[in-house]
Design a protein around this motif. Structure first.
Motif, PDB file in Angstrom:
ATOM      1  N   UNK A 181       0.843  -1.205   0.000  1.00 37.07           N
ATOM      2  CA  UNK A 181       0.000   0.000   0.000  1.00 37.07           C
ATOM      3  C   UNK A 181       0.874   1.250   0.000  1.00 37.07           C
ATOM      4  N   UNK A 182       0.351   2.363  -0.540  1.00 39.37           N
ATOM      5  CA  UNK A 182       1.133   3.601  -0.507  1.00 39.37           C
ATOM      6  C   UNK A 182       1.283   4.089   0.934  1.00 39.37           C
ATOM      7  N   UNK A 183       2.411   4.719   1.199  1.00 43.94           N
ATOM      8  CA  UNK A 183       2.676   5.223   2.545  1.00 43.94           C
ATOM      9  C   UNK A 183       2.104   6.627   2.699  1.00 43.94           C
ATOM     10  N   UNK A 184       1.684   6.961   3.928  1.00 46.29           N
ATOM     11  CA  UNK A 184       1.291   8.352   4.152  1.00 46.29           C
ATOM     12  C   UNK A 184       2.520   9.259   3.988  1.00 46.29           C
ATOM     13  N   UNK A 185       2.291  10.539   3.716  1.00 48.13           N
ATOM     14  CA  UNK A 185       3.384  11.442   3.357  1.00 48.13           C
ATOM     15  C   UNK A 185       4.512  11.508   4.380  1.00 48.13           C
ATOM     16  N   UNK A 186       4.264  11.595   5.699  1.00 48.58           N
ATOM     17  CA  UNK A 186       5.416  11.631   6.622  1.00 48.58           C
ATOM     18  C   UNK A 186       6.245  10.339   6.563  1.00 48.58           C
ATOM     19  N   UNK A 187       5.570   9.216   6.453  1.00 47.49           N
ATOM     20  CA  UNK A 187       6.295   7.941   6.370  1.00 47.49           C
ATOM     21  C   UNK A 187       7.015   7.813   5.031  1.00 47.49           C
ATOM     22  N   UNK A 188       6.432   8.369   3.977  1.00 49.96           N
ATOM     23  CA  UNK A 188       7.063   8.312   2.656  1.00 49.96           C
ATOM     24  C   UNK A 188       8.371   9.091   2.663  1.00 49.96           C
ATOM     25  N   UNK A 189       8.396  10.237   3.343  1.00 51.98           N
ATOM     26  CA  UNK A 189       9.639  11.017   3.436  1.00 51.98           C
ATOM     27  C   UNK A 189      10.716  10.227   4.170  1.00 51.98           C
ATOM     28  N   UNK A 190      10.346   9.554   5.243  1.00 53.59           N
ATOM     29  CA  UNK A 190      11.316   8.748   5.992  1.00 53.59           C
ATOM     30  C   UNK A 190      11.811   7.579   5.143  1.00 53.59           C
ATOM     31  N   UNK A 191      10.902   6.966   4.381  1.00 55.10           N
ATOM     32  CA  UNK A 191      11.287   5.841   3.516  1.00 55.10           C
ATOM     33  C   UNK A 191      12.261   6.302   2.432  1.00 55.10           C
ATOM     34  N   UNK A 192      12.013   7.469   1.846  1.00 51.68           N
ATOM     35  CA  UNK A 192      12.935   7.997   0.829  1.00 51.68           C
ATOM     36  C   UNK A 192      14.304   8.276   1.425  1.00 51.68           C
ATOM     37  N   UNK A 193      14.323   8.696   2.682  1.00 54.53           N
ATOM     38  CA  UNK A 193      15.603   8.977   3.339  1.00 54.53           C
ATOM     39  C   UNK A 193      16.411   7.696   3.531  1.00 54.53           C
ATOM     40  N   UNK A 194      15.735   6.584   3.766  1.00 54.99           N
ATOM     41  CA  UNK A 194      16.428   5.301   3.961  1.00 54.99           C
ATOM     42  C   UNK A 194      16.729   4.586   2.644  1.00 54.99           C
ATOM     43  N   UNK A 195      16.146   5.052   1.550  1.00 53.67           N
ATOM     44  CA  UNK A 195      16.262   4.337   0.272  1.00 53.67           C
ATOM     45  C   UNK A 195      17.712   4.190  -0.180  1.00 53.67           C
ATOM     46  N   UNK A 196      18.513   5.227  -0.034  1.00 53.32           N
ATOM     47  CA  UNK A 196      19.911   5.154  -0.473  1.00 53.32           C
ATOM     48  C   UNK A 196      20.692   4.083   0.256  1.00 53.32           C
ATOM     49  N   UNK A 197      20.541   4.029   1.575  1.00 51.35           N
ATOM     50  CA  UNK A 197      21.253   3.017   2.364  1.00 51.35           C
ATOM     51  C   UNK A 197      20.763   1.617   2.026  1.00 51.35           C
ATOM     52  N   UNK A 198      19.465   1.475   1.856  1.00 49.50           N
ATOM     53  CA  UNK A 198      18.919   0.148   1.508  1.00 49.50           C
ATOM     54  C   UNK A 198      19.421  -0.302   0.136  1.00 49.50           C
TER      55      UNK A 198
END
Length: 152
Positions: free
Chosen positions: A94-111
């Motif tokens: 499911x799509x993430x809510x906007x605050x969680x989406x920002x946190x997920x994008x921040x972790x994307x590089x490390x992942x």
């Protein structure tokens, strides 16, 4: 009883490089130069020499063709596996809510960096996916404790 035929003598002029190569080959084989030259001439004049070369080339081409067919099959499996995974992931995530989406994008590089490192390790030393798939299919078909049938 007829006397055996005596071999005929022949004088041949060879390029110095050809002579050097012939002499070196004869020395490595510990055979007389005349025997090597006679065999080479006989092979050159043999009527079935072309057919043997053609058969050898055809055999090699068949081997290359089989290898390419295996590569195409493996590539097809890889593409289908990736496509199926992406489709499944997109359908079930499911799509993430906007605050969680920002946190997920921040972790994307490390992942992503972790993913690339794991992929590199797997390609260099780990088992291949196609082998694991075969093992998984066999364990489902034959049970995990049942030995795999011979030749499978």
């Amino acid at each position: 009883m007829a006397a055996p035929k005596k071999k005929a003598q022949m004088s041949v002029y060879l390029d110095p490089e050809v002579m050097k190569t012939l002499s070196a080959y004869a020395a490595r084989r510990e055979q007389p130069i005349s025997l090597i030259a006679e065999a080479a001439i006989a092979s050159f004049l043999s009527p079935d020499g072309d057919e043997r070369r053609e058969a050898a080339i055809a055999k090699r081409l068949d081997q290359v063709d089989r290898r390419i067919a295996r590569l195409e099959r493996d590539l097809g499996i890889s593409v289908e596996t990736l496509a199926l995974f992406v489709r499944f992931w997109l359908a079930t995530t499911p799509p993430l809510p906007e605050p969680a989406a920002k946190a997920a994008r921040a972790q994307a590089g490390a992942r992503y960096d972790n993913f690339v490192a794991a992929l590199g390790r797997r390609l260099s030393e780990g088992p291949k996916l196609r082998q694991e798939i075969l093992e998984d299919v066999d364990s489902v078909r034959f049970g995990s404790d049942t030995p795999r049938p011979e030749g499978k």
